[in-house]
Design an enzyme around this catalytic site. Structure first.
Site, PDB file in Angstrom:
ATOM      1  N   THR A   1       0.851  -1.200   0.000  1.00 53.49           N
ATOM      2  CA  THR A   1       0.000   0.000   0.000  1.00 53.49           C
ATOM      3  C   THR A   1       0.882   1.243   0.000  1.00 53.49           C
ATOM      4  O   THR A   1       1.791   1.360   0.819  1.00 53.49           O
ATOM      5  CB  THR A   1      -0.909  -0.008   1.245  1.00 53.49           C
ATOM      6  OG1 THR A   1      -1.684  -1.198   1.216  1.00 53.49           O
ATOM      7  CG2 THR A   1      -1.832   1.195   1.263  1.00 53.49           C
TER       8      THR A   1
ATOM      9  N   CYS B   1      -3.428  -1.235   9.370  1.00 52.85           N
ATOM     10  CA  CYS B   1      -3.809  -0.688   8.054  1.00 52.85           C
ATOM     11  C   CYS B   1      -4.695   0.550   8.124  1.00 52.85           C
ATOM     12  O   CYS B   1      -4.272   1.630   7.722  1.00 52.85           O
ATOM     13  CB  CYS B   1      -4.482  -1.768   7.234  1.00 52.85           C
ATOM     14  SG  CYS B   1      -3.413  -3.194   6.993  1.00 52.85           S
TER      15      CYS B   1
ATOM     16  N   LYS C   1      -3.242   3.817   9.793  1.00 57.97           N
ATOM     17  CA  LYS C   1      -2.074   4.292   9.041  1.00 57.97           C
ATOM     18  C   LYS C   1      -2.479   4.794   7.653  1.00 57.97           C
ATOM     19  O   LYS C   1      -1.996   5.822   7.178  1.00 57.97           O
ATOM     20  CB  LYS C   1      -1.074   3.130   8.922  1.00 57.97           C
ATOM     21  CG  LYS C   1      -0.014   3.314   7.890  1.00 57.97           C
ATOM     22  CD  LYS C   1       0.639   1.995   7.510  1.00 57.97           C
ATOM     23  CE  LYS C   1      -0.139   1.241   6.480  1.00 57.97           C
ATOM     24  NZ  LYS C   1       0.568   0.315   5.636  1.00 57.97           N
TER      25      LYS C   1
END
Ligand code: UGA
Length: 439
Positions: free
Chosen positions: A122, A266, A269
């Site tokens: 990501t 995830c 962040k």
């Protein structure tokens, strides 16, 4: 096909095992020798349902192995997935892309012929051209290396299922009808032929697909948790309300479970990284909504502390509080940004004696929070407690009979932070019950 997966954390190890399950020959590469040794023995260094079994099976079949050598990885295949972590930079909102660029930089000098580098990590939008430039500069094969963007939408605790049967596949390329597209379509053939929606797009859209999906999921959770606050103030029941809203197919009930809010490696962040990137692009005002999403999420933790204090007559000092849950969500041992542990730590700082129990995450929690007490058995953990907090909704917890538990507690008082305890049964069993967002 032969392929490699560079970076064998949660995402990479799952992807490597899943690709072997699709009959590919897979070499996972990670610079952490301990991780490589564990994976080669068929054990993931984290808890993920069915993963150890799948690793062991494919290591035994010879279709899957792991190495710490970039040279070996580059020689093994012409398709390389990159799945290294992109954490939040300490003290900043932006992503730390150093692992990604370092992995590309170390792989590049060994790429002597045409290859596809497919990035799954990501990232902020605009990273793909930087990866291409690095490969152009450092790979002997130069522009014969094609970069593909293949974001991953897997959830911890259903990672294999999400990888093998995803809601959609997103494939981003620099140009239309590229060789990289042919290669990736071949790689994912078994997934595509089951009818999985497959969207071929440009790099930026593929990068933004992941950022926007996580931003939306976080927004949905914070939306219902904002409504939960209104429910608390007005005597309404947010769980029923979520059910009512969820029947509208435009809204949908999934991913809208009210409670203590989101944590993990995830969502928190990624919304911050997305805001930081929007700021760089000069469109920060477009994502101010995410600042609220983050703030609402943090308020839920504060609200839980307030409720606990309220239940203990305004005084936490010396009170014995038991917390059910340490993992950031059920069915994982991951404690990154765990709402349950954040509450536990705060209560400890405020003078309470906090005992935590969790079916999988105690070992990890003990390393980062040695100041808390831990006990394996959730019933024993309640012995003499002044207050029980239910903060991670493991199914095991909601199956415990509150009747025999009431006798063990010092005072049978519980706050349900996840809305999955049967509050009626608990009340019948003699407990004083409070729940976030419920009367
Ligand atoms: C999330 C996304 O769901 C994945 O699609 C994405 O691929 C992944 O991040 C990633 O970026 O790698 P994950 O962090 O594993 O996956 O967990 P979720 O199931 O989304 O849960 C995140 C947090 O939200 C947990 O703390 C959970 O308790 C909380 N949550 C989730 C709620 O409070 N309510 C909900 O309805 C759903």
């Amino acid at each position: 096909m032969k392929l490699t997966v560079v970076g064998c954390g949660y995402l990479g190890a799952t992807h490597a095992a899943s690709m072997a399950e699709l009959d590919h020959e897979v070499l996972g590469m990670d610079s952490d020798m301990d991780k490589v040794a564990a994976l080669n023995s068929g054990k993931a260094p984290f808890h993920e349902r069915d993963l150890d079994e799948m690793l062991a099976r494919h290591i035994a079949s010879g279709r899957l192995k792991f190495t710490a050598s970039y040279t070996e990885a580059a020689a093994f295949a012409d398709l390389h997935f990159i799945a290294v972590g992109t954490p939040q930079l300490p003290g900043e909102h932006a992503y730390d892309l150093s692992h990604l660029f370092s992995a590309v930089r170390q792989l590049a000098p060994h790429l002597k012929g045409p290859a596809v580098v497919a990035v799954k990590s990501t990232v902020p939008v605009g990273t793909a051209p930087r990866v291409r430039d690095l490969l152009n500069e450092f790979a002997p094969a130069g522009d014969a290396i094609e970069v593909a963007w293949n974001p991953e939408f897997l959830r911890e605790s259903s990672a294999i299922e999400d990888t093998l049967r995803p809601d959609r596949l997103v494939l981003g390329f620099e140009t239309e009808h590229s060789w990289a597209e042919t290669v990736l379509r071949q790689c994912f053939e078994k997934i595509i032929e089951t009818g999985t929606p497959t969207i071929v797009t440009d790099w930026a859209t593929a990068e933004l697909a992941k950022a926007s999906a996580n931003a939306f999921l976080a927004t949905k959770i914070s939306f219902i948790n904002a409504i939960a606050e209104v429910c608390e103030a007005s005597g309404a029941d947010v769980t029923q309300l979520a059910d009512i809203l969820g029947h509208d197919v435009r809204i949908g009930r999934r991913g809208m479970q009210p409670g203590l809010g989101f944590g993990g490696g995830c969502l928190p962040k990624d919304i911050r990284g997305f805001m930081a990137r929007a700021d760089e692009l000069g469109v920060d005002q477009a994502l101010t909504i995410l600042r609220e999403v983050d703030a609402i999420n943090n308020w839920r933790r504060e609200r839980m502390i307030d409720l606990a204090r309220e239940q203990l007559d305004g005084n936490l000092t010396g009170k014995r509080i038991t917390i059910w849950g340490a993992a950031f969500k059920p069915n994982t041992d991951d404690i990154r940004d765990s709402p349950a542990l954040a509450v536990a730590q705060k209560l400890h700082e405020l003078g309470a004696t906090v005992t935590v129990t969790d079916p999988q995450a105690i070992d990890n929690a003990r390393k980062t929070h040695p100041e808390l007490d831990y006990i394996d058995d959730p019933s024993a953990a309640v012995q003499n407690a002044d207050l029980l907090l239910h903060l991670t909704e493991w199914p095991q917890f909601s199956h415990i009979d509150p009747h025999h538990l009431a006798a063990r507690a010092g005072t049978p008082r519980v706050i349900d932070g996840r809305g999955t305890l049967n509050t009626e049964t608990w009340r019948e069993a003699g407990w004083t019950v409070r729940a976030l967002g419920r009367p």
